[in-house]
Enzyme design. Structure first.
Site, PDB file in Angstrom:
ATOM      1  N   THR A  35       0.830  -1.204   0.000  1.00 34.35           N
ATOM      2  CA  THR A  35       0.000   0.000   0.000  1.00 34.35           C
ATOM      3  C   THR A  35       0.864   1.254   0.000  1.00 34.35           C
ATOM      4  O   THR A  35       0.556   2.240  -0.690  1.00 34.35           O
ATOM      5  CB  THR A  35      -0.934  -0.004   1.228  1.00 34.35           C
ATOM      6  OG1 THR A  35      -1.720  -1.198   1.217  1.00 34.35           O
ATOM      7  CG2 THR A  35      -1.859   1.201   1.203  1.00 34.35           C
ATOM      8  N   ARG A 605       0.717 -13.932   8.547  1.00 31.70           N
ATOM      9  CA  ARG A 605       0.039 -12.947   9.402  1.00 31.70           C
ATOM     10  C   ARG A 605       0.847 -12.698  10.672  1.00 31.70           C
ATOM     11  O   ARG A 605       0.645 -11.692  11.354  1.00 31.70           O
ATOM     12  CB  ARG A 605      -1.353 -13.446   9.830  1.00 31.70           C
ATOM     13  CG  ARG A 605      -2.364 -13.705   8.733  1.00 31.70           C
ATOM     14  CD  ARG A 605      -2.488 -12.602   7.726  1.00 31.70           C
ATOM     15  NE  ARG A 605      -1.592 -12.846   6.603  1.00 31.70           N
ATOM     16  CZ  ARG A 605      -1.233 -11.926   5.702  1.00 31.70           C
ATOM     17  NH1 ARG A 605      -1.662 -10.690   5.829  1.00 31.70           N
ATOM     18  NH2 ARG A 605      -0.434 -12.222   4.697  1.00 31.70           N
TER      19      ARG A 605
END
Length: 716
Positions: A35, A605
């Site tokens: 991002t 994760r």
């Protein structure tokens, strides 16, 4: 800002930002700053290249991602960022169609139907076509039509001419025509109509070619064929397409995502440049080594190797439990250990393949007094199908339970609709009897249709038979299974199709398994009433399911829901053949690779600590059976993990008494969260000792004593 704009990026990230002309594929590994790279690329185009923001178009997969990206760009370049187009595929499609759908014969003020609107319309169409919804559930028909739309198949190009295919085609045709008559589109129509608009009216597409010179797509690996076509058509103008994604995190094939789209990027755009973001800013070296080793077994991938500057970190912990209950106890113990090491509970996540797996974990956390919160799912006992089956059992136990009877009198549909139920209630009130008695006397109810009379009496007779069965000793799990079958609940779920329907079937099976476990705990002596009390006790432990003030709760979620998130401590549960990889993938090489990618997503994760757990046996559909460790566990190099064990007093195979102090009614006890309370009742003994406590400020709550961390004080 000037030329220093990209100074904060690493070499590969800068390369992705500086490659502004022509097609570029940014393969962004987990935790590699995807991002950040995207937003700096957009800012660089505006700030350094002088690109008009209104000529930039960016696609995301969620509104949250779109808003986050816009805010980040605004922070870098100011309010000029507001002039770019950024949004989900569907949001962008709506903007385009509002402007240009008139050429397709629609009013630009069209409605967008949500899922409930679509189901209601489809039910009407199925009636018109004389198709019984028990055999042709509206949700299943709509799912087939949705897949067709995502593959750009219209009623005219429908090719499935089987018996079922022709009927779905007929429903699709009428559904399409009715939507148009209503000047409405459903969710899938938004992309389909945009694709048709560009195909049939190239002059409209040319307008967008002139407007958008730079096109960016996030999560490119999750696109389907209709979305890909929309991207391809728009990018054909300037050729400046930046696709950002990770083929190793493609896990949504079940909802239409086509992984071949990212794999074939260089074939579709031969002049494309590929930039790999491989430096990971999230996980330790050990965790990344495990992830790399696992995903390397997949053949369908473009290839990359994650690395980090963080160092190796601690070994991965692996635990082999006797069964799912021991696995859940280990999870609770591991969370206590994480808190002792300085982590907050909100730093920890428990991930699993299917929602049904949460039941044992929720129960263990509740009884350990560990707060948790569910993501992407509903707590087990709050799930619709579980509550429906429990409602049947409640009425079988107590026919006067009208709240439960109202819930399921027409679930699944049996011809006792709202009008019939209203008349039954009116008769009940006039006669001063229960609703259940009204069902039994349905032939006396004025104006009640014959079909509703028969359905009412048949339902009442079913309950009477279940009552008789419940009065017999033992056989509780068989009774629960029988009620699920004879009520029609199980059959109605089996008629539905899709991933959600499969999970609902699994949840029914898990409730049957819970009844089996309850029987074992009470040595077959428990009644249906005892079981319902046990369940109510579990659902009353809501404090454990709410985030505790200040610290928050442990996160519980499926692996699919965890994508895009990260946690310092991650526990991956249920690593067995049939769960992960899921049973439906075992005979499909492509599906098996997606399951491996799902495991890879789970591993990546974790930031600091990773736990991998499995059970040697598991209760499924009420039947205990041995399991096989997931093949993916063997793909984690053994030098990266160390075995873990439960303390002896928590191990199911070794259950000595919890404490020498015998808890009894009236004793004062202290809970670490709720403070001092009074023991109201106890049940069981030794490691199975369950204690119910009244707290002045916390209500009446129940715990398994082994987990509750109670301290004691004799009553005065």
């Amino acid at each position: 800002m000037g030329s220093d704009l990209l100074a904060a990026l690493n070499e590969r990230q800068r390369e992705a930002c500086l490659t502004t002309e022509g097609p570029v594929l940014v393969l962004a590994g987990a935790g590699s700053g995807k991002t950040r790279t995207l937003t700096y690329r957009i800012a660089y185009l505006m700030q350094e290249q002088g690109v008009d923001p209104s000529s930039i178009l960016a696609f995301t997969f969620t509104n949250k991602a779109a808003n986050e990206m816009k805010e980040r760009v605004r922070a870098l370049v100011g309010t000029i960022a507001d002039r770019m187009w950024i949004g989900t595929f569907h949001a962008i499609a709506v903007r385009i169609l509002r402007r240009d759908i008139a050429v397709l014969g629609y009013d630009p003020h069209f409605l967008v139907y949500d899922a409930d609107d679509s189901r209601q319309l489809m039910r009407e169409i199925l009636k018109e076509l004389d198709l019984d919804e028990k055999q042709w559930p509206a949700a299943s028909v709509l799912a087939r039509i949705s897949r067709a739309k995502n593959d750009l198949i219209t009623p005219e190009t429908w090719q499935d001419l089987s018996f079922a295919g022709r009927r779905i085609q007929a429903a699709y045709t009428r559904y399409r025509d009715r939507l148009k008559a209503l000047n409405a589109l459903d969710f899938d129509d938004l992309i389909l109509m945009t694709d048709l608009l560009f195909e049939r009216h190239p002059e409209v597409l040319e307008q967008y070619h002139r407007r958008f010179r730079y096109i960016l797509v996030d999560e490119y690996q999750d696109t389907n064929q209709s979305q890909y076509r929309m991207i391809r058509d728009l990018a054909r103008g300037s050729g400046n397409l930046c696709a950002v994604g990770d083929d190793d995190q493609s896990i949504y094939g079940w909802r239409g995502a086509d992984m071949s789209i990212i794999l074939n990027f260089q074939r579709d755009f031969p002049e494309a440049k590929v930039v790999r973001l491989e430096e990971n800013y999230r996980s330790t070296g050990t965790i990344l080594a495990a992830a790399n080793a696992v995903v390397r077994h997949n053949r369908e991938r473009l290839g990359k190797e994650l690395w980090t500057r963080r160092g190796d970190g601690e070994p991965i912990r692996r635990y082999e439990a006797a069964d799912e209950e021991s696995e859940a106890w280990f999870i609770a113990q591991s969370l206590h250990e994480a808190v002792r090491r300085g982590y907050k509970l909100s730093d920890c996540a428990v991930l699993y393949r299917t929602n049904a797996q949460s039941r044992a974990i929720e129960m263990a956390l509740s009884r350990a007094g560990i707060p948790y919160r569910m993501v992407g799912g509903t707590r087990f006992y709050d799930r619709r199908e579980v509550k429906d089956l429990l409602a049947y059992l409640r009425v079988a136990y107590n026919p006067l339970d009208e709240l439960a009877l109202d819930r399921i009198v027409n679930v699944p549909r049996r011809g006792i609709g709202e009008v019939a139920l209203s008349r039954l209630h009116g008769f009940r009130t006039r006669m001063g009897i229960s609703l259940f008695e009204a069902l039994e006397r349905a032939e006396e109810v004025p104006d009640l249709a014959g079909a509703a009379q028969r359905a009412s009496k048949e339902l009442a007779a079913l309950f009477r038979r279940w009552q008789a069965a419940a009065a017999e000793p033992g056989g509780l799990a068989e009774l629960v299974e029988r009620v699920a079958r004879e009520s029609g609940l199980a059959a109605s779920l089996h008629q539905e199709r899709g991933r959600e329907a499969e999970e609902r079937q699994e949840n029914i099976g898990e409730l049957i398994s819970e009844a089996r476990r309850f029987e074992q705990q009470v040595d077959g002596q428990g009644t249906l009433g005892d079981f319902l009390s046990w369940v109510a006790l579990a659902t009353d432990l809501d404090a454990a399911g709410e985030a505790a003030e200040g610290q928050g709760g442990v996160w519980l979620m499926t692996l699919h829901s965890a994508k895009g998130l990260e946690f310092p401590v991650v526990i991956l549960a249920g690593l067995e053949e049939g769960l992960l990889p899921h049973g439906r993938s075992l005979d499909d090489a492509h599906a098996l690779e997606e399951e491996r990618r799902l495991f890879y997503v789970g591993i990546t994760r974790a930031r600091d600590a990773l736990f991998l757990t499995q059970a040697k046996s598991r209760t499924i559909q009420g039947r205990v059976g041995p399991t096989t460790p997931s093949r993916f566990l063997a793909e984690v190099p053994p030098e990266l993990w160390q075995p873990s064990s439960l303390p002896r007093h928590l191990d199911r195979a070794n259950r000595p008494p919890l404490t020498a102090v015998e808890m009894r009614e009236g004793m004062k006890v202290r809970h670490p969260r709720f403070g001092w309370g009074t023991v109201v009742s106890t049940r069981g003994q030794d490691a199975d000792l369950e204690v119910t406590i009244a707290f002045p400020n916390g209500g009446v709550r129940a715990f398994l004593a082994r987990f509750a961390q109670l301290t004691y004080e004799e009553a005065e």
